[in-house]
Design a protein around this motif. Structure first.
Motif, PDB file in Angstrom:
ATOM      1  N   GLY A  74       0.599  -1.662  -0.145  1.00 27.43           N
ATOM      2  CA  GLY A  74      -0.050  -0.241   0.305  1.00 27.43           C
ATOM      3  C   GLY A  74       0.245   1.064  -0.129  1.00 27.43           C
ATOM      4  O   GLY A  74       0.029   2.498  -0.392  1.00 27.43           O
ATOM      5  N   PHE A  75       1.850   1.592   0.786  1.00 28.52           N
ATOM      6  CA  PHE A  75       3.168   2.115   0.395  1.00 28.52           C
ATOM      7  C   PHE A  75       4.040   3.070  -0.639  1.00 28.52           C
ATOM      8  O   PHE A  75       3.778   3.577  -0.365  1.00 28.52           O
ATOM      9  N   ASN A  76       4.457   1.443  -2.112  1.00 26.17           N
ATOM     10  CA  ASN A  76       4.165   2.233  -2.903  1.00 26.17           C
ATOM     11  C   ASN A  76       2.646   1.639  -4.166  1.00 26.17           C
ATOM     12  O   ASN A  76       3.474   1.649  -5.015  1.00 26.17           O
ATOM     13  N   HIS A  77       1.679   2.151  -4.072  1.00 25.86           N
ATOM     14  CA  HIS A  77       0.470   1.720  -4.298  1.00 25.86           C
ATOM     15  C   HIS A  77       0.516   2.704  -5.417  1.00 25.86           C
ATOM     16  O   HIS A  77       0.791   3.969  -4.760  1.00 25.86           O
ATOM     17  N   PRO A  78       0.162   3.137  -6.013  1.00 29.41           N
ATOM     18  CA  PRO A  78      -0.104   4.062  -6.957  1.00 29.41           C
ATOM     19  C   PRO A  78      -1.085   5.162  -6.571  1.00 29.41           C
ATOM     20  O   PRO A  78      -0.628   6.643  -6.599  1.00 29.41           O
ATOM     21  N   ALA A  79      -1.816   4.947  -5.986  1.00 29.54           N
ATOM     22  CA  ALA A  79      -2.652   6.000  -5.175  1.00 29.54           C
ATOM     23  C   ALA A  79      -2.482   6.382  -3.523  1.00 29.54           C
ATOM     24  O   ALA A  79      -2.318   8.153  -3.953  1.00 29.54           O
ATOM     25  N   THR A  80      -1.294   6.282  -3.272  1.00 26.01           N
ATOM     26  CA  THR A  80      -0.711   6.651  -2.793  1.00 26.01           C
ATOM     27  C   THR A  80       0.283   7.486  -2.629  1.00 26.01           C
ATOM     28  O   THR A  80       0.402   8.921  -2.115  1.00 26.01           O
ATOM     29  N   ILE A  81       1.070   7.022  -4.000  1.00 28.01           N
ATOM     30  CA  ILE A  81       2.386   8.033  -4.766  1.00 28.01           C
ATOM     31  C   ILE A  81       1.521   8.878  -5.384  1.00 28.01           C
ATOM     32  O   ILE A  81       2.062  10.313  -4.988  1.00 28.01           O
ATOM     33  N   THR A  82       0.271   9.339  -5.524  1.00 26.24           N
ATOM     34  CA  THR A  82       0.261  10.329  -6.297  1.00 26.24           C
ATOM     35  C   THR A  82      -0.662  10.635  -5.701  1.00 26.24           C
ATOM     36  O   THR A  82      -0.771  12.081  -5.683  1.00 26.24           O
ATOM     37  N   LEU A  83      -1.258  10.422  -4.142  1.00 22.12           N
ATOM     38  CA  LEU A  83      -1.630  11.224  -3.365  1.00 22.12           C
ATOM     39  C   LEU A  83      -0.889  12.169  -2.947  1.00 22.12           C
ATOM     40  O   LEU A  83      -1.079  13.672  -2.412  1.00 22.12           O
ATOM     41  N   GLY A  84       0.245  11.464  -2.322  1.00 27.14           N
ATOM     42  CA  GLY A  84       1.418  12.175  -1.769  1.00 27.14           C
ATOM     43  C   GLY A  84       1.815  13.642  -2.972  1.00 27.14           C
ATOM     44  O   GLY A  84       2.675  14.719  -2.314  1.00 27.14           O
ATOM     45  N   CYS A  85       2.402  12.853  -4.054  1.00 24.01           N
ATOM     46  CA  CYS A  85       2.439  14.155  -4.607  1.00 24.01           C
ATOM     47  C   CYS A  85       1.593  15.698  -5.086  1.00 24.01           C
ATOM     48  O   CYS A  85       1.732  16.653  -4.963  1.00 24.01           O
TER      49      CYS A  85
END
Length: 586
Positions: free
Chosen positions: A49-60
């Protein structure tokens, strides 16, 4: 066996979400850890979940949103918004609702609401509008705006990323904007009609908090033989036996400015304290404490003043007490009172566990307040001061945001790549320093996303989503797909009132993907239904963070949300059941 374990862990998670024993992010990580420890997911799958596209996109997107706010782009419009809103209540309602919706379509909705609350309170103070008639519509409008674009809410990003990882076509930037705008039009019409009729005309929470707090303020002098002389405030009888909070200290006609638990008390010190009436009555019987009969209120203190602040979503103050935070010693601010949900607390405030949305009455200096605000620990409600418009930062920030949106909308690249490049440009062009970019990310939300994604992964791996979809198909397979979609929407938006919207999305997305496959229909209508239902939830103050944020400043009660939110939720449910299939046929 693993299937039963999965359902048992999810059930535990739901109970923890409902009971609110821990913060949402902590509960999410507990769920993820249980899946790993029990062997349902291996460590690589659990932490995925930490390198899930949704998590990374949200952080950006958090970084890009922070750059927009820092540049003063939105604040530059604040004077115009405030000027129009002051005309009358209807104009205020329209301009704030539209502003909330438009900004939330492209920027983090909780940040938008945190910005608009002090602006709305300023309008209320300068007109005869009560905050209770304005703040709920602002929150609801932000939710509608968030459904209009892929980057509008984290739920949208989560559902789209999940669909892509499942081998389906991801959702486009504006693919679902038209049905979302139809629902917004219906919701806006409802708010304009219902808000004047259903929302209470209630005084600001600040006035009642201040009035209540002032009842507990007294001025005392330490005379000879007082047991507190030469003792630290934290170890004094005043603190230990009478639960008094020292707000101000005068010593030989001068002020002692830096007061904390380590400050040593001296003979003839004059203290302004906050103390409840029962303890004050006992204090009067002690001859070593001299009460000043002609006490002055703390408003007269030139250095320190009363400020009303709110704990925003993502604040590190949430989940801890003032005592645990060592708040007084670190931030040189005294909390006079707390509006905690419907309660106004003025006794033993240091022991109260703080929550997001709580309103605090602070007695502190402007310098100390600004430190709290700059660390994103609180949002000030006492005054609204627009950030200075920075043209050198505003133009590149706006161009970067447009670039991120267009790159994803025109299918030049995925939202993940465009958001990542946008965030890197924000840092490399020094619009934000690396430290500011790091601090802009709401890590609480990131950890929550990573945790709840493990639920969906466990359901998929163990076949739980297929099993649930088969049960739904067996009971509703003969129904028209529109009826099934309608029931999915109903179950999802009801779930968000006990779970977080992201947890509901993580659970429902794999289920509806499997259900669509079983029904041999297009999965997109079901995905859109889940996405809308997770965001458009109005029935309770805890159903969505923005609803929680306006609770205390608007001086609302739980029933206020039920009264105006329940009809709206059911209207949107019925409308969505017809509108979604029109734009996304089965």
């Amino acid at each position: 066996m693993t299937l039963y374990l999965t359902f048992a862990i999810i059930a535990i998670g739901i109970i923890l979400f409902i009971k609110d024993y821990f913060t949402i992010d902590t509960t999410s990580i507990i769920i993820m850890s249980l899946f790993i420890v029990s062997g349902v997911l291996n460590p690589e799958e659990g932490f995925a979940g930490f390198n899930h596209p949704a998590t990374i996109t949200l952080g950006c997107m958090f970084v890009i949103s922070a750059a927009i706010f820092k540049s003063g782009l939105i604040d530059g419009l604040s004077s115009k918004i405030i000027r129009v809103a002051k005309i009358n209540y209807l104009f205020a309602l329209i301009i704030f609702c539209l502003s909330a919706a438009v900004f939330s379509a492209f920027i983090n909705d909780t940040a938008v609401v945190a910005l608009l609350i002090p602006m709305a309170l300023l309008v209320c103070r300068e007109t005869d509008i009560q905050p209770s008639r304005l703040l709920i519509p602002i929150s609801f409008s932000a939710l509608f705006g968030g459904t209009c674009t892929l980057i509008g809410t984290s739920t949208n990003i989560l559902v789209s990323s999940y669909a892509k990882k499942s081998g389906l076509e991801p959702l486009g930037m504006f693919e679902f904007s038209l049905p979302a705008l139809c629902l917004f039009t219906i919701g806006m019409t409802y708010l304009l009609i219902a808000s004047p009729l259903l929302l209470p005309k209630r005084k600001s929470a600040k006035n009642s908090l201040t009035k209540q707090a002032e009842k507990y303020i007294a001025e005392i002098e330490l005379v000879e033989n007082n047991p507190d002389i030469d003792k630290k405030i934290g170890n004094s009888s005043l603190n230990q036996d009478f639960s008094a909070q020292v707000l101000m200290l005068k010593r030989k006609h001068h002020r002692v400015y830096e007061i904390n638990e380590e400050t040593i008390l001296r003979k003839d010190d004059v203290l302004k304290v906050m103390i409840n009436p029962q303890h004050l009555a006992k204090l009067k019987q002690n001859a070593t404490y001299k009460l000043d009969g002609d006490e002055q209120l703390i408003h007269d203190d030139a250095d320190k003043k009363i400020y009303e602040v709110m704990i925003p979503y993502g604040s590190s103050l949430s989940g801890k007490s003032l005592q645990q935070l060592n708040f007084r010693n670190i931030y040189y601010a005294s909390v006079l009172a707390i509006r905690h949900r419907k309660e106004m607390i003025t006794r033993e405030v240091s022991k109260i566990i703080l929550r997001e949305g709580d309103m605090l009455l602070l007695y502190t200096s402007d310098e100390s307040l600004q430190k709290l605000v700059s660390k994103k620990l609180v949002v000030t409600l006492s005054k609204y001061k627009a950030k200075k418009f920075n043209l050198k930062k505003a133009i590149p920030t706006l161009l970067i945001l447009i670039g991120v949106i267009l790159a994803a909308a025109l299918n030049i690249t995925s939202i993940l790549i465009s958001a990542l490049v946008g965030a890197l440009l924000i840092v490399t062009t020094t619009i934000l320093k690396p430290k500011e970019a790091y601090e802009a990310i709401e890590w609480k939300v990131i950890f929550m996303m990573a945790g709840v994604l493990s639920m969906g992964a466990a359901l998929e791996k163990t076949g739980g989503s297929d099993l649930i979809s088969e049960l739904i198909y067996d009971s509703m397979g003969s129904f028209d797909p529109r009826i099934t979609l309608s029931l999915i929407f109903l179950v999802t938006f009801l779930s968000t009132n006990v779970l977080s919207s992201k947890a509901a999305a993580a659970l429902m997305t794999p289920i509806v993907i499997s259900l669509a496959a079983a029904m041999q229909v297009n999965s997109k209508p079901f995905l859109i239904a889940v996405m809308f239902a997770c965001s458009l939830t109005f029935m309770t103050p805890v159903s969505y963070p923005t609803n929680t944020m306006v609770y205390a400043p608007g001086n609302y009660k739980f029933k206020d949300y039920l009264k105006i939110g329940t009809p709206l939720n059911f209207i949107i449910w019925v409308a969505a059941s017809f509108i979604i299939p029109l734009f996304f046929p089965f």
